[in-house]
Design a protein around this motif. Sequence first.
Motif, PDB file in Angstrom:
ATOM      1  N   SER A 196     -10.548   8.203  12.893  1.00 30.15           N
ATOM      2  CA  SER A 196     -11.816   7.702  12.346  1.00 30.15           C
ATOM      3  C   SER A 196     -12.020   8.122  10.891  1.00 30.15           C
ATOM      4  O   SER A 196     -12.886   7.591  10.203  1.00 30.15           O
ATOM      5  CB  SER A 196     -12.995   8.184  13.195  1.00 30.15           C
ATOM      6  N   PHE A 197     -11.242   9.107  10.413  1.00 32.51           N
ATOM      7  CA  PHE A 197     -11.337   9.490   8.997  1.00 32.51           C
ATOM      8  C   PHE A 197     -10.076  10.236   8.580  1.00 32.51           C
ATOM      9  O   PHE A 197      -9.340  10.753   9.432  1.00 32.51           O
ATOM     10  CB  PHE A 197     -12.546  10.405   8.755  1.00 32.51           C
ATOM     11  N   TYR A 198      -9.839  10.300   7.266  1.00 29.64           N
ATOM     12  CA  TYR A 198      -8.848  11.234   6.721  1.00 29.64           C
ATOM     13  C   TYR A 198      -9.330  11.731   5.373  1.00 29.64           C
ATOM     14  O   TYR A 198     -10.198  11.114   4.754  1.00 29.64           O
ATOM     15  CB  TYR A 198      -7.453  10.606   6.657  1.00 29.64           C
ATOM     16  N   GLN A 199      -8.748  12.859   4.951  1.00 26.72           N
ATOM     17  CA  GLN A 199      -9.095  13.440   3.656  1.00 26.72           C
ATOM     18  C   GLN A 199      -8.203  12.804   2.597  1.00 26.72           C
ATOM     19  O   GLN A 199      -6.987  12.942   2.655  1.00 26.72           O
ATOM     20  CB  GLN A 199      -8.799  14.936   3.635  1.00 26.72           C
ATOM     21  N   GLY A 200      -8.832  12.161   1.604  1.00 32.91           N
ATOM     22  CA  GLY A 200      -8.054  11.579   0.509  1.00 32.91           C
ATOM     23  C   GLY A 200      -7.932  12.553  -0.656  1.00 32.91           C
ATOM     24  O   GLY A 200      -7.330  12.254  -1.677  1.00 32.91           O
ATOM     25  N   GLY A 201      -8.514  13.729  -0.492  1.00 34.62           N
ATOM     26  CA  GLY A 201      -8.519  14.764  -1.526  1.00 34.62           C
ATOM     27  C   GLY A 201      -9.559  15.788  -1.116  1.00 34.62           C
ATOM     28  O   GLY A 201     -10.221  15.602  -0.089  1.00 34.62           O
TER      29      GLY A 201
ATOM     30  N   ILE B  36       3.626   0.723  10.249  1.00 35.51           N
ATOM     31  CA  ILE B  36       3.392   2.056  10.808  1.00 35.51           C
ATOM     32  C   ILE B  36       1.936   2.405  10.545  1.00 35.51           C
ATOM     33  O   ILE B  36       1.416   2.095   9.471  1.00 35.51           O
ATOM     34  CB  ILE B  36       4.323   3.112  10.168  1.00 35.51           C
ATOM     35  N   GLY B  37       1.275   3.017  11.532  1.00 34.95           N
ATOM     36  CA  GLY B  37      -0.123   3.353  11.275  1.00 34.95           C
ATOM     37  C   GLY B  37      -0.689   4.345  12.261  1.00 34.95           C
ATOM     38  O   GLY B  37      -0.027   4.789  13.207  1.00 34.95           O
TER      39      GLY B  37
ATOM     40  N   LEU C 279       5.742 -12.901  -6.494  1.00 37.89           N
ATOM     41  CA  LEU C 279       6.914 -12.999  -5.617  1.00 37.89           C
ATOM     42  C   LEU C 279       7.512 -14.396  -5.725  1.00 37.89           C
ATOM     43  O   LEU C 279       6.797 -15.358  -5.994  1.00 37.89           O
ATOM     44  CB  LEU C 279       6.517 -12.747  -4.153  1.00 37.89           C
ATOM     45  N   PRO C 280       8.826 -14.542  -5.472  1.00 39.84           N
ATOM     46  CA  PRO C 280       9.422 -15.881  -5.420  1.00 39.84           C
ATOM     47  C   PRO C 280       8.788 -16.700  -4.291  1.00 39.84           C
ATOM     48  O   PRO C 280       8.295 -16.114  -3.322  1.00 39.84           O
ATOM     49  CB  PRO C 280      10.901 -15.600  -5.152  1.00 39.84           C
ATOM     50  N   SER C 281       8.852 -18.051  -4.393  1.00 43.03           N
ATOM     51  CA  SER C 281       8.024 -18.902  -3.538  1.00 43.03           C
ATOM     52  C   SER C 281       8.175 -18.769  -2.017  1.00 43.03           C
ATOM     53  O   SER C 281       7.163 -18.816  -1.329  1.00 43.03           O
ATOM     54  CB  SER C 281       8.160 -20.363  -3.955  1.00 43.03           C
ATOM     55  N   PRO C 282       9.365 -18.574  -1.434  1.00 43.80           N
ATOM     56  CA  PRO C 282       9.335 -18.469   0.037  1.00 43.80           C
ATOM     57  C   PRO C 282       8.698 -17.174   0.512  1.00 43.80           C
ATOM     58  O   PRO C 282       8.374 -17.037   1.687  1.00 43.80           O
ATOM     59  CB  PRO C 282      10.814 -18.523   0.431  1.00 43.80           C
ATOM     60  N   GLY C 283       8.542 -16.193  -0.378  1.00 44.76           N
ATOM     61  CA  GLY C 283       7.960 -14.910  -0.004  1.00 44.76           C
ATOM     62  C   GLY C 283       9.032 -13.853   0.208  1.00 44.76           C
ATOM     63  O   GLY C 283      10.226 -14.121   0.057  1.00 44.76           O
ATOM     64  N   ALA C 284       8.579 -12.657   0.602  1.00 47.09           N
ATOM     65  CA  ALA C 284       9.509 -11.547   0.815  1.00 47.09           C
ATOM     66  C   ALA C 284      10.317 -11.789   2.082  1.00 47.09           C
ATOM     67  O   ALA C 284       9.870 -12.473   3.005  1.00 47.09           O
ATOM     68  CB  ALA C 284       8.736 -10.245   0.934  1.00 47.09           C
ATOM     69  N   ASP C 285      11.506 -11.194   2.163  1.00 50.79           N
ATOM     70  CA  ASP C 285      12.329 -11.263   3.375  1.00 50.79           C
ATOM     71  C   ASP C 285      11.868 -10.239   4.397  1.00 50.79           C
ATOM     72  O   ASP C 285      12.101 -10.396   5.598  1.00 50.79           O
ATOM     73  CB  ASP C 285      13.793 -11.020   3.025  1.00 50.79           C
ATOM     74  N   CYS C 286      11.249  -9.180   3.915  1.00 52.53           N
ATOM     75  CA  CYS C 286      10.779  -8.119   4.804  1.00 52.53           C
ATOM     76  C   CYS C 286       9.600  -7.401   4.151  1.00 52.53           C
ATOM     77  O   CYS C 286       9.567  -7.243   2.928  1.00 52.53           O
ATOM     78  CB  CYS C 286      11.930  -7.137   5.047  1.00 52.53           C
ATOM     79  N   LEU C 287       8.639  -7.008   4.984  1.00 55.49           N
ATOM     80  CA  LEU C 287       7.508  -6.198   4.518  1.00 55.49           C
ATOM     81  C   LEU C 287       7.510  -4.876   5.257  1.00 55.49           C
ATOM     82  O   LEU C 287       7.766  -4.831   6.463  1.00 55.49           O
ATOM     83  CB  LEU C 287       6.164  -6.861   4.870  1.00 55.49           C
ATOM     84  N   VAL C 288       7.199  -3.808   4.521  1.00 61.48           N
ATOM     85  CA  VAL C 288       6.915  -2.514   5.121  1.00 61.48           C
ATOM     86  C   VAL C 288       5.477  -2.200   4.762  1.00 61.48           C
ATOM     87  O   VAL C 288       5.028  -2.496   3.650  1.00 61.48           O
ATOM     88  CB  VAL C 288       7.852  -1.419   4.550  1.00 61.48           C
ATOM     89  N   SER C 289       4.707  -1.631   5.697  1.00 58.74           N
ATOM     90  CA  SER C 289       3.376  -1.152   5.331  1.00 58.74           C
ATOM     91  C   SER C 289       3.013   0.013   6.246  1.00 58.74           C
ATOM     92  O   SER C 289       3.065  -0.108   7.465  1.00 58.74           O
ATOM     93  CB  SER C 289       2.339  -2.272   5.435  1.00 58.74           C
ATOM     94  N   CYS C 290       2.688   1.161   5.640  1.00 62.99           N
ATOM     95  CA  CYS C 290       2.436   2.376   6.413  1.00 62.99           C
ATOM     96  C   CYS C 290       1.051   2.939   6.126  1.00 62.99           C
ATOM     97  O   CYS C 290       0.731   3.234   4.958  1.00 62.99           O
ATOM     98  CB  CYS C 290       3.477   3.431   6.077  1.00 62.99           C
ATOM     99  N   PHE C 291       0.256   3.092   7.152  1.00 63.11           N
ATOM    100  CA  PHE C 291      -1.060   3.744   7.072  1.00 63.11           C
ATOM    101  C   PHE C 291      -1.962   3.098   6.026  1.00 63.11           C
ATOM    102  O   PHE C 291      -2.800   3.776   5.446  1.00 63.11           O
ATOM    103  CB  PHE C 291      -0.901   5.246   6.769  1.00 63.11           C
ATOM    104  N   CYS C 292      -1.769   1.811   5.791  1.00 57.80           N
ATOM    105  CA  CYS C 292      -2.586   1.140   4.784  1.00 57.80           C
ATOM    106  C   CYS C 292      -3.742   0.374   5.424  1.00 57.80           C
ATOM    107  O   CYS C 292      -4.905   0.715   5.210  1.00 57.80           O
ATOM    108  CB  CYS C 292      -1.734   0.203   3.933  1.00 57.80           C
TER     109      CYS C 292
ATOM    110  N   GLY D 181       0.829  -1.214   0.000  1.00 60.71           N
ATOM    111  CA  GLY D 181       0.000   0.000   0.000  1.00 60.71           C
ATOM    112  C   GLY D 181       0.852   1.247   0.000  1.00 60.71           C
ATOM    113  O   GLY D 181       0.663   2.150   0.815  1.00 60.71           O
ATOM    114  N   SER D 182       1.785   1.305  -0.942  1.00 61.58           N
ATOM    115  CA  SER D 182       2.755   2.409  -1.009  1.00 61.58           C
ATOM    116  C   SER D 182       2.083   3.759  -1.158  1.00 61.58           C
ATOM    117  O   SER D 182       2.631   4.774  -0.712  1.00 61.58           O
ATOM    118  CB  SER D 182       3.707   2.204  -2.203  1.00 61.58           C
TER     119      SER D 182
END
Length: 283
Positions: free
Chosen positions: A222-227, A216-217, A172-185, A79-80
Amino acid sequence: EESEVMENKGVKEKTMEDGVAAMAACYAGFDPAAYLQYNYTAPRADFTRRDSIVPWKLGCLHRAFTEGDISGGLLVDVGSGPTLYQVLSGCEIFERLVLTDFLEVNRRELKRWLQDQGKSSLDWTPYLQHVCKLEGRGALAWSEKASRLRAVVSDVLPIDVHRPQPLAPGALPSPGADCLVSCFCLESVSPDLDAFTRALGHIGGLLRPKGHLILIGALGESFYQGGPGVQIPVVPLDEAQVCSSLKQNGFTLMRLEVYVLPDDMRVGVDDVSGIFFVKARKE
Ligand code: SAM
């Protein structure tokens, strides 16, 4: 009796599906340039202040990736959105980096910067400079970091965290990623806590056993402005709920840090009260 249980389960699933579809409809109005303006300029991105949101996040990410326990070949950011700050530390230690988002407009925004077409909605230079400073590198290193990032990002892929397999099969290759980052998703795409926890399980499936998760999150949002005029509902989380969702999905918590928003960071584009930073490991 059993059929009643099944029926209840069916109702619950249907409600969850409706909630997820309603979230997707909200995202139809997401405006990458406005979102960047709201969240990634001063006061929230004031590099002269240590208590500004972005320097706090960059500090946490820098520390997470320099503690020496994270390594491997493949880093995936879930969710970049239209942002790159979240991978500026990680891009130095992984050979391959995959960015992902649900929306084509966000993937296009990222690709514009990656292909150096000079039409980005935000200038990432002060971000690159700040992270180089954290890394103890000289004043000119930021352009090397920009080149490094452009070189290691191999793909910008569509993703849906509400699917048991969020990426296309074989992405993705079969064992999966070595690391995941995900912020505010996860909290900003889920209709409720159950959906958040379920989505965390889905992205956990992209990670190899013993791989690291940097999450990170938002807390209490309860809400944010997406535009302009686009209100997106968010699951208001507290630290205990984040910890419990991690545990339920087989993650071991290694570090939890909490940032409380100073009053002047409450600028009306959301009602977030704090931010959590988690470093965890998949069992
Ligand atoms: N990671 C960025 C950041 O730190 O600012 C963007 C976060 S933004 C609040 C939430 C992101 O989730 C948006 O980019 C949106 O397009 C994406 N999104 C919406 N629905 C999604 C879904 N079902 N699966 C994955 N991502 C989704």
